[in-house]
Design a protein around this motif. Structure first.
Motif, PDB file in Angstrom:
ATOM      1  N   LEU A  15      16.623   0.595 -12.700  1.00 29.32           N
ATOM      2  CA  LEU A  15      16.060  -0.192 -13.797  1.00 29.32           C
ATOM      3  C   LEU A  15      15.429   0.664 -14.882  1.00 29.32           C
ATOM      4  CD1 LEU A  15      14.370  -3.051 -11.739  1.00 29.32           C
ATOM      5  CD2 LEU A  15      16.597  -3.078 -12.869  1.00 29.32           C
ATOM      6  N   GLN A  16      15.334   1.944 -14.618  1.00 29.31           N
ATOM      7  CA  GLN A  16      14.704   2.899 -15.527  1.00 29.31           C
ATOM      8  C   GLN A  16      13.314   2.421 -15.951  1.00 29.31           C
ATOM      9  OE1 GLN A  16      17.519   3.566 -18.702  1.00 29.31           O
ATOM     10  NE2 GLN A  16      18.721   4.960 -17.440  1.00 29.31           N
ATOM     11  N   THR A  17      12.542   2.052 -14.945  1.00 33.25           N
ATOM     12  CA  THR A  17      11.182   1.587 -15.218  1.00 33.25           C
ATOM     13  C   THR A  17      10.279   2.000 -14.064  1.00 33.25           C
ATOM     14  OG1 THR A  17       9.847  -0.292 -15.910  1.00 33.25           O
ATOM     15  CG2 THR A  17      11.446  -0.701 -14.152  1.00 33.25           C
ATOM     16  N   THR A  37       0.840  -1.180   0.000  1.00 34.73           N
ATOM     17  CA  THR A  37       0.000   0.000   0.000  1.00 34.73           C
ATOM     18  C   THR A  37       0.881   1.238   0.000  1.00 34.73           C
ATOM     19  OG1 THR A  37      -1.604  -1.222   1.320  1.00 34.73           O
ATOM     20  CG2 THR A  37      -1.879   1.149   1.227  1.00 34.73           C
ATOM     21  N   VAL A  38       0.541   2.203  -0.830  1.00 32.93           N
ATOM     22  CA  VAL A  38       1.247   3.484  -0.841  1.00 32.93           C
ATOM     23  C   VAL A  38       0.375   4.461  -0.065  1.00 32.93           C
ATOM     24  CG1 VAL A  38       2.186   5.337  -2.253  1.00 32.93           C
ATOM     25  CG2 VAL A  38       2.297   2.975  -3.086  1.00 32.93           C
ATOM     26  N   LYS A  39       0.987   5.044   0.983  1.00 29.18           N
ATOM     27  CA  LYS A  39       0.230   5.971   1.837  1.00 29.18           C
ATOM     28  C   LYS A  39       0.922   7.322   1.892  1.00 29.18           C
ATOM     29  CE  LYS A  39      -1.546   2.412   4.950  1.00 29.18           C
ATOM     30  NZ  LYS A  39      -1.666   1.994   6.346  1.00 29.18           N
ATOM     31  N   SER A  67       2.613   7.125  -8.629  1.00 29.85           N
ATOM     32  CA  SER A  67       3.672   6.638  -9.517  1.00 29.85           C
ATOM     33  C   SER A  67       4.802   6.041  -8.690  1.00 29.85           C
ATOM     34  CB  SER A  67       4.231   7.787 -10.364  1.00 29.85           C
ATOM     35  OG  SER A  67       3.232   8.301 -11.199  1.00 29.85           O
ATOM     36  N   VAL A  68       5.276   4.884  -9.140  1.00 28.30           N
ATOM     37  CA  VAL A  68       6.409   4.215  -8.505  1.00 28.30           C
ATOM     38  C   VAL A  68       7.460   4.041  -9.598  1.00 28.30           C
ATOM     39  CG1 VAL A  68       7.207   2.136  -7.318  1.00 28.30           C
ATOM     40  CG2 VAL A  68       4.888   2.994  -6.912  1.00 28.30           C
ATOM     41  N   THR A  86       0.230   2.793  -9.309  1.00 25.98           N
ATOM     42  CA  THR A  86      -0.499   1.880  -8.411  1.00 25.98           C
ATOM     43  C   THR A  86      -1.968   1.850  -8.762  1.00 25.98           C
ATOM     44  OG1 THR A  86      -0.915   3.600  -6.778  1.00 25.98           O
ATOM     45  CG2 THR A  86       1.123   2.347  -6.542  1.00 25.98           C
ATOM     46  N   ASN A  87      -2.613   0.742  -8.366  1.00 21.18           N
ATOM     47  CA  ASN A  87      -4.075   0.630  -8.578  1.00 21.18           C
ATOM     48  C   ASN A  87      -4.794   0.604  -7.239  1.00 21.18           C
ATOM     49  OD1 ASN A  87      -3.432  -1.892  -7.632  1.00 21.18           O
ATOM     50  ND2 ASN A  87      -4.103  -2.999  -9.455  1.00 21.18           N
TER      51      ASN A  87
END
Length: 155
Positions: A148-150, A128-130, A142-143, A154-155
């Motif tokens: 890795l340049q990628t 979870t992104v909080k 956005s993550v 998130t959903n």
């Protein structure tokens, strides 16, 4: 009237000749051919960078590449006898998923984007992104992984 037509025809012919000469010069200077040297190469459990160094020592042609974009540490055993440099590079291109381009007396090495060898690996991250202040769950954050340049959203 006829005199003016002959001058125009000569002018047009000289322009066409100049254009053909210019295109020929561009081909000669813009696309140099790889030297047709024949090599015997033997490398046991060598990294790609070591293998390219061996080829440089035998052919006299250096390689230029970004070590972050090609698998320079990938190990291989490679043996070939009396093959042209072009044939050797073709084999290495298929094995490592690379492209080789001869420019200004050096060989530029790049990843081949069309190759299965460099197909992107897929991973699943869960969590979870909080928001750090409110603790609110963030949807659509956005993550990005710089190394890795990628990245993804998130959903």
């Amino acid at each position: 009237m006829l005199g003016g037509l002959n001058i125009r025809a000569r002018d047009l012919a000289s322009r066409v000749f100049f254009l053909v000469a210019l295109c020929s010069a561009t081909n000669v200077f813009g696309q140099r051919q790889l030297p047709q040297v024949r090599l015997t190469v033997q490398a046991e459990d060598a990294s790609l960078s070591e293998l390219l160094s061996i080829i440089t020592a035998k052919s006299g042609i250096s390689f230029s590449y970004n070590p972050k974009r090609i698998p320079v540490q990938q190990k291989t055993s490679y043996r070939t006898s009396d093959k042209t440099l072009d044939e050797i590079l073709g084999e290495l291109a298929r094995q490592f998923g690379l492209t080789f381009e001869f420019v200004e007396d050096q060989i530029i090495v790049k990843p081949d984007r069309r190759s299965d060898k460099v197909a992107a690996q897929t991973f699943t991250l869960s969590g979870t992104v909080k928001d750090s202040g409110s603790g609110e769950v963030l949807i659509g954050a956005s993550v990005y992984v710089r190394e890795l340049q990628t990245g993804t959203v998130t959903n």
